[in-house]
Design a protein around this motif. Structure first.
Motif, PDB file in Angstrom:
ATOM      1  N   ARG A  76      -2.270  -4.445  -8.792  1.00  0.00           N
ATOM      2  CA  ARG A  76      -1.793  -4.946  -7.428  1.00  0.00           C
ATOM      3  C   ARG A  76      -0.530  -5.458  -7.660  1.00  0.00           C
ATOM      4  O   ARG A  76      -0.278  -6.478  -8.545  1.00  0.00           O
ATOM      5  CB  ARG A  76      -2.700  -5.879  -6.844  1.00  0.00           C
ATOM      6  CG  ARG A  76      -4.231  -5.527  -6.539  1.00  0.00           C
ATOM      7  CD  ARG A  76      -5.276  -6.574  -6.252  1.00  0.00           C
ATOM      8  NE  ARG A  76      -4.967  -6.689  -5.043  1.00  0.00           N
ATOM      9  CZ  ARG A  76      -5.967  -7.792  -4.180  1.00  0.00           C
ATOM     10  NH1 ARG A  76      -6.710  -8.502  -4.927  1.00  0.00           N
ATOM     11  NH2 ARG A  76      -5.406  -8.045  -2.946  1.00  0.00           N
ATOM     12  N   GLU A  77       0.656  -5.189  -6.823  1.00  0.00           N
ATOM     13  CA  GLU A  77       1.797  -5.659  -6.802  1.00  0.00           C
ATOM     14  C   GLU A  77       1.776  -7.360  -6.209  1.00  0.00           C
ATOM     15  O   GLU A  77       1.561  -7.516  -4.942  1.00  0.00           O
ATOM     16  CB  GLU A  77       2.766  -5.133  -6.030  1.00  0.00           C
ATOM     17  CG  GLU A  77       3.960  -5.357  -5.950  1.00  0.00           C
ATOM     18  CD  GLU A  77       4.653  -5.662  -7.265  1.00  0.00           C
ATOM     19  OE1 GLU A  77       5.174  -6.947  -7.395  1.00  0.00           O
ATOM     20  OE2 GLU A  77       4.861  -4.921  -8.288  1.00  0.00           O
ATOM     21  N   LEU A  78       1.717  -8.257  -6.830  1.00  0.00           N
ATOM     22  CA  LEU A  78       1.771  -9.623  -6.340  1.00  0.00           C
ATOM     23  C   LEU A  78       2.815 -10.117  -5.791  1.00  0.00           C
ATOM     24  O   LEU A  78       2.780 -10.736  -4.596  1.00  0.00           O
ATOM     25  CB  LEU A  78       1.442 -10.711  -7.569  1.00  0.00           C
ATOM     26  CG  LEU A  78       0.263 -10.370  -8.513  1.00  0.00           C
ATOM     27  CD1 LEU A  78       0.306 -11.663  -9.408  1.00  0.00           C
ATOM     28  CD2 LEU A  78      -1.019 -10.130  -7.802  1.00  0.00           C
ATOM     29  N   THR A  79       4.018  -9.612  -5.765  1.00  0.00           N
ATOM     30  CA  THR A  79       5.171  -9.952  -4.971  1.00  0.00           C
ATOM     31  C   THR A  79       4.980  -9.343  -3.540  1.00  0.00           C
ATOM     32  O   THR A  79       5.705 -10.069  -2.503  1.00  0.00           O
ATOM     33  CB  THR A  79       6.592  -9.421  -5.310  1.00  0.00           C
ATOM     34  OG1 THR A  79       6.297  -7.802  -5.513  1.00  0.00           O
ATOM     35  CG2 THR A  79       6.525  -9.728  -7.030  1.00  0.00           C
ATOM     36  N   ASN A  84      -2.811 -15.220   2.110  1.00  0.00           N
ATOM     37  CA  ASN A  84      -4.450 -15.110   2.012  1.00  0.00           C
ATOM     38  C   ASN A  84      -4.962 -14.507   1.085  1.00  0.00           C
ATOM     39  O   ASN A  84      -6.136 -14.856   0.357  1.00  0.00           O
ATOM     40  CB  ASN A  84      -4.934 -14.920   3.507  1.00  0.00           C
ATOM     41  CG  ASN A  84      -4.636 -15.620   4.571  1.00  0.00           C
ATOM     42  OD1 ASN A  84      -4.521 -16.825   4.315  1.00  0.00           O
ATOM     43  ND2 ASN A  84      -4.751 -15.336   5.875  1.00  0.00           N
ATOM     44  N   ALA A  85      -4.541 -13.449   0.659  1.00  0.00           N
ATOM     45  CA  ALA A  85      -4.798 -12.425  -0.349  1.00  0.00           C
ATOM     46  C   ALA A  85      -4.511 -13.380  -1.833  1.00  0.00           C
ATOM     47  O   ALA A  85      -5.371 -13.158  -2.891  1.00  0.00           O
ATOM     48  CB  ALA A  85      -3.914 -11.414  -0.527  1.00  0.00           C
ATOM     49  N   MET A  86      -3.484 -14.237  -2.030  1.00  0.00           N
ATOM     50  CA  MET A  86      -3.223 -14.801  -3.057  1.00  0.00           C
ATOM     51  C   MET A  86      -4.159 -15.975  -3.357  1.00  0.00           C
ATOM     52  O   MET A  86      -4.512 -16.057  -4.365  1.00  0.00           O
ATOM     53  CB  MET A  86      -1.670 -15.317  -3.275  1.00  0.00           C
ATOM     54  CG  MET A  86      -0.688 -14.406  -3.358  1.00  0.00           C
ATOM     55  SD  MET A  86      -0.777 -13.691  -5.139  1.00  0.00           S
ATOM     56  CE  MET A  86      -1.125 -14.821  -6.272  1.00  0.00           C
ATOM     57  N   VAL A  87      -4.364 -16.571  -2.015  1.00  0.00           N
ATOM     58  CA  VAL A  87      -5.711 -17.616  -2.448  1.00  0.00           C
ATOM     59  C   VAL A  87      -6.634 -17.100  -2.858  1.00  0.00           C
ATOM     60  O   VAL A  87      -7.330 -17.741  -3.775  1.00  0.00           O
ATOM     61  CB  VAL A  87      -5.761 -18.311  -0.807  1.00  0.00           C
ATOM     62  CG1 VAL A  87      -6.944 -19.151  -0.974  1.00  0.00           C
ATOM     63  CG2 VAL A  87      -4.405 -19.073  -0.497  1.00  0.00           C
TER      64      VAL A  87
END
Length: 541
Positions: A76-79, A84-87
């Protein structure tokens, strides 16, 4: 070991908005970390290593922004992920073990509740199952009596145990990637080794990839599969431990290796002048300190003995060191010498005067001759005072000189610790860690003391800064005839600065001698354990 990268960083750049401009912090960073692999990023403060880790977790400060590059985690491309997805990803997919266990644990919440919260937020457990899992996690990281400990608060844990709690939290959801940001930099070498051994074992069982951030090249060489060296926001060198240590290519890497006392632990790097006056200047005799235990259980002792019959002397112009892990009694001994703790029994003779029998006014007068330098230079400086005001404070308190003479003395002290006079107008937060420690040393010298007590005064510093401070202490001692009581958990550092070393364990001195004798022929098992625990000791030649 799988070669597919769990984490792939490519061409990463991060900048910070400062004064309406974007200031680049890191640029063109490319790193891959495979499943089950440990990759260490090494560099001094300001090199960009923690900024890189924060970018991976998308936990940059508000003024930080990713300006270029890609961060791919588990495909997955974190940038491009929303907050909400990062949390959801933090903790579950990417675990974090931060540096300071006290500031990263909520002092108002029980330890078990904090671990349980990490589990329940990500839907891993609930109710009674959470409590059971919390106990399992605490046992997994080597905390005994886990059910009881889970009900305690962070302040009831030692530094090493608090760090174990953070490791338990970081691994609670079995993440694929663990970011460990200076996870053991403030810990004793023996505790550090136990925790890192445990972390290796746990991540090995889970197949977790580890992204280790450290300023300690020796620790990285011992623990990591690959080392990445960062300098001023860029990668300057990378390779296996053998490649980086055995054939360093970049000048900065060579400086790190030369400055690391742990890598040079078999070489005595201090050129000691001949000592002619061996008359004891400080005599500590059968010193004892007991602390009352809060609400002891029936049948348990009412007191805890922190220091038990300690005796040693310090001759003028020499450095005597006390080493040992947390809880050994070394800092309590130092605090009694400083008059900050009252002795339960024994005596402390300073130039023939027994400190233990002095009244408050007499002790206040004597403090002009005995001054401390503590571990955390930021915590020991008033954030509201300028550097000049902090250095002048002891002169004001002891009513020494006029305003004009105090200003002149401050300028002289700044020069002595190799800081420009203009630094006097700055506030502590505007200084680096090494600069703040120089200010703390300048303040300690303001009253022209004869004895300086240095309690872990270099343990929180990067190796290059640490080497500079140790060199400064040596030159000041030679010029001013200072005597030092040096408290440390690091035998490698102690070897560089000491004339005599006392090893403490559980309140008792178990071995004494010159650093050469202790290093070459340690007699006590605990001394041998301390030496074996020095990071990189097995790599030094």
């Amino acid at each position: 070991m799988s070669t597919a990268p769990v984490l792939s960083i490519s061409g990463l750049a991060v900048a910070f908005r400062t004064g309406g401009e974007l200031v680049t912090a890191i640029s063109d960073i490319s790193i891959d970390v495979a499943a089950g692999e440990t990759v260490a990023i090494v560099g001094e403060s300001g090199s960009g290593k923690s900024t890189t880790a924060a970018a991976v977790n998308r936990l940059l400060p508000e003024n930080g922004v990713i300006t270029a590059g890609s961060i791919r985690f588990d495909g997955r491309e974190l940038t491009e992920l929303g907050e909400n997805a990062m949390v959801s990803l933090r903790g579950a997919g990417i675990g974090l073990v931060p540096q300071d266990p006290m500031s990263n644990l909520n002092p108002l919440m029980r330890v078990g509740a904090q671990i349980g919260e990490a589990l329940e937020v990500h839907g891993r457990t609930s109710g009674a199952e959470t409590a059971e899992r919390v106990v399992e996690l605490l046992e997994m990281v080597g905390i005994s009596d886990a059910a009881h400990r889970a009900r305690q608060y962070p302040h009831e844990f030692s530094g090493g145990m608090r760090q174990r709690v953070l490791i338990a939290m970081g691994l609670a959801c079995r993440p694929k990637l663990l970011i460990a940001d200076e996870p053991t930099s403030a810990l004793d070498v023996t505790v550090q080794r136990r925790i890192l051994d445990q972390l290796d074992e746990l991540t090995g069982e889970l197949g977790t990839a580890v992204f280790l951030i450290t300023h300690d090249l020796a620790l990285a060489a011992e623990r990591a599969d690959r080392i990445v060296v960062m300098f001023r926001g860029r990668i300057v060198e990378e390779g296996t431990s053998e490649e980086v240590l055995g054939n360093p290519r970049h000048e900065y890497t060579k400086q790190l290796i030369a400055a690391a006392p742990s890598l040079a632990s078999r070489r005595d790097q201090r050129d000691r002048p001949e000592r002619r006056d061996v008359t004891p200047f400080v005599e500590v005799r059968d010193l004892r300190k007991e602390f009352a235990l809060r609400a002891p259980k029936p049948g348990e002792p009412q007191t805890f003995t922190a220091v038990d019959g300690v005796s040693f002397t310090i001759a003028r112009g020499t450095t005597v060191s006390i080493v040992g892990e947390s809880g050994s009694g070394k800092s309590t001994t130092a605090n009694m010498v400083l008059g900050l703790e009252d002795a339960t029994a024994g005596s402390i003779l300073f130039d023939g005067i027994d400190l233990t029998g002095l009244r408050r006014r007499e002790l206040f007068a004597l403090r002009r001759r005995v001054q401390p330098v503590f571990q955390n230079p930021y915590a020991s400086l008033d954030p509201r005072y300028t550097v000049a005001e902090s250095i002048a404070e002891p002169l004001r308190v002891h009513r020494v000189g006029t305003s004009e003479s105090r200003r002149a003395r401050v300028r002289e002290l700044l020069e002595q610790v190799a800081l420009p006079a203009a630094m006097g107008e700055r506030l502590p937060h505007e200084l680096s860690g090494g600069q703040r420690q120089r200010v703390a040393i300048a303040r300690a010298l303001a009253l022209e003391p004869e004895l300086v007590v240095l309690d872990e005064a270099v343990s929180a510093l990067d190796v290059l800064v640490q080497a500079q401070i140790l060199e400064l202490l040596g030159s000041l001692q030679a010029r001013l005839g200072l005597s030092y009581l040096f408290i440390s958990h690091d035998l490698a550092v102690v070897r560089m600065i000491s004339d005599e070393v006392h090893v403490m364990q559980r309140g008792v001195i178990v071995e004494s001698g010159t650093p050469e004798r202790l290093f070459d022929d340690p007699q006590h098992p605990y001394t041998r354990e301390l030496l074996a625990a020095i990071p990189g000791a097995s790599l030094a030649s």
